[in-house]
Write a protein that holds these residues in place. Sequence first.
Motif, PDB file in Angstrom:
ATOM      1  N   ASP A  61       0.817  -1.215   0.000  1.00 21.66           N
ATOM      2  CA  ASP A  61       0.000   0.000   0.000  1.00 21.66           C
ATOM      3  C   ASP A  61       0.850   1.264   0.000  1.00 21.66           C
ATOM      4  O   ASP A  61       0.311   2.359  -0.084  1.00 21.66           O
ATOM      5  N   THR A  62       2.169   1.126   0.082  1.00 19.21           N
ATOM      6  CA  THR A  62       3.031   2.308   0.150  1.00 19.21           C
ATOM      7  C   THR A  62       3.484   2.752  -1.239  1.00 19.21           C
ATOM      8  O   THR A  62       3.653   1.930  -2.144  1.00 19.21           O
ATOM      9  N   GLU A  63       3.668   4.043  -1.363  1.00 21.74           N
ATOM     10  CA  GLU A  63       4.184   4.598  -2.617  1.00 21.74           C
ATOM     11  C   GLU A  63       5.631   4.177  -2.849  1.00 21.74           C
ATOM     12  O   GLU A  63       6.062   4.006  -3.986  1.00 21.74           O
ATOM     13  N   ALA A  64       6.381   3.991  -1.761  1.00 22.14           N
ATOM     14  CA  ALA A  64       7.780   3.585  -1.898  1.00 22.14           C
ATOM     15  C   ALA A  64       7.881   2.196  -2.536  1.00 22.14           C
ATOM     16  O   ALA A  64       8.728   1.970  -3.403  1.00 22.14           O
ATOM     17  N   ALA A  65       7.014   1.284  -2.127  1.00 23.27           N
ATOM     18  CA  ALA A  65       7.017  -0.060  -2.713  1.00 23.27           C
ATOM     19  C   ALA A  65       6.604   0.009  -4.175  1.00 23.27           C
ATOM     20  O   ALA A  65       7.193  -0.661  -5.034  1.00 23.27           O
ATOM     21  N   LEU A  66       5.605   0.818  -4.473  1.00 25.43           N
ATOM     22  CA  LEU A  66       5.149   0.974  -5.858  1.00 25.43           C
ATOM     23  C   LEU A  66       6.273   1.533  -6.728  1.00 25.43           C
ATOM     24  O   LEU A  66       6.478   1.068  -7.851  1.00 25.43           O
ATOM     25  N   ALA A  67       7.013   2.487  -6.211  1.00 28.79           N
ATOM     26  CA  ALA A  67       8.118   3.067  -6.981  1.00 28.79           C
ATOM     27  C   ALA A  67       9.254   2.060  -7.168  1.00 28.79           C
ATOM     28  O   ALA A  67       9.899   2.035  -8.214  1.00 28.79           O
ATOM     29  N   HIS A  68       9.477   1.209  -6.174  1.00 30.99           N
ATOM     30  CA  HIS A  68      10.581   0.249  -6.215  1.00 30.99           C
ATOM     31  C   HIS A  68      10.297  -0.920  -7.157  1.00 30.99           C
ATOM     32  O   HIS A  68      11.171  -1.334  -7.917  1.00 30.99           O
ATOM     33  N   LYS A  69       9.095  -1.458  -7.109  1.00 32.60           N
ATOM     34  CA  LYS A  69       8.714  -2.636  -7.908  1.00 32.60           C
ATOM     35  C   LYS A  69       7.287  -2.440  -8.439  1.00 32.60           C
ATOM     36  O   LYS A  69       6.349  -3.092  -7.989  1.00 32.60           O
ATOM     37  N   PRO A  70       7.096  -1.541  -9.391  1.00 29.26           N
ATOM     38  CA  PRO A  70       5.733  -1.198  -9.822  1.00 29.26           C
ATOM     39  C   PRO A  70       4.926  -2.376 -10.374  1.00 29.26           C
ATOM     40  O   PRO A  70       3.742  -2.519 -10.036  1.00 29.26           O
ATOM     41  N   LEU A  71       5.511  -3.206 -11.218  1.00 29.93           N
ATOM     42  CA  LEU A  71       4.748  -4.306 -11.794  1.00 29.93           C
ATOM     43  C   LEU A  71       4.331  -5.315 -10.727  1.00 29.93           C
ATOM     44  O   LEU A  71       3.182  -5.780 -10.701  1.00 29.93           O
ATOM     45  N   LEU A  72       5.236  -5.647  -9.845  1.00 25.83           N
ATOM     46  CA  LEU A  72       4.936  -6.590  -8.770  1.00 25.83           C
ATOM     47  C   LEU A  72       3.867  -6.034  -7.843  1.00 25.83           C
ATOM     48  O   LEU A  72       2.890  -6.722  -7.530  1.00 25.83           O
ATOM     49  N   VAL A  73       4.026  -4.804  -7.412  1.00 26.05           N
ATOM     50  CA  VAL A  73       3.072  -4.211  -6.466  1.00 26.05           C
ATOM     51  C   VAL A  73       1.692  -4.097  -7.096  1.00 26.05           C
ATOM     52  O   VAL A  73       0.678  -4.414  -6.460  1.00 26.05           O
ATOM     53  N   LYS A  74       1.618  -3.692  -8.351  1.00 27.12           N
ATOM     54  CA  LYS A  74       0.310  -3.607  -9.016  1.00 27.12           C
ATOM     55  C   LYS A  74      -0.342  -4.974  -9.132  1.00 27.12           C
ATOM     56  O   LYS A  74      -1.545  -5.122  -8.919  1.00 27.12           O
ATOM     57  N   ARG A  75       0.458  -6.006  -9.441  1.00 27.86           N
ATOM     58  CA  ARG A  75      -0.089  -7.364  -9.534  1.00 27.86           C
ATOM     59  C   ARG A  75      -0.595  -7.831  -8.169  1.00 27.86           C
ATOM     60  O   ARG A  75      -1.699  -8.369  -8.055  1.00 27.86           O
TER      61      ARG A  75
END
Length: 96
Positions: A61-75
């Motif tokens: 749910d964090t923006e930092a995780a989304l920025a680090h691994k966008p495809l994985l986090v979105k999946r």
Amino acid sequence: MGAVTRVEQADPSSGLSERDRQILEFEGQHWTYPGSKEESIKDLFDLSTTRYYQILNQLIDTEAALAHKPLLVKRLRRERSRRQRTRSMRRLGMQV
């Protein structure tokens, strides 16, 4: 796979701790057998499976995780939403 250290210092440039980055890397791996993943969670992170997934859900749910691994986090977010919808439909007595 290399050993995971339990250092939890944050990287100021990413906003993620070392453990957060390791969890994202770990979650991006393909697992053929569920039991092997659970064993690895215990061995690498010294966490119960339940606690690991609690941490993972907060992390994605964090923006930092989304920025680090966008495809994985979105999946992972999509998969979580799909599971939540399925549970809601079952509670309402709707066929899935």
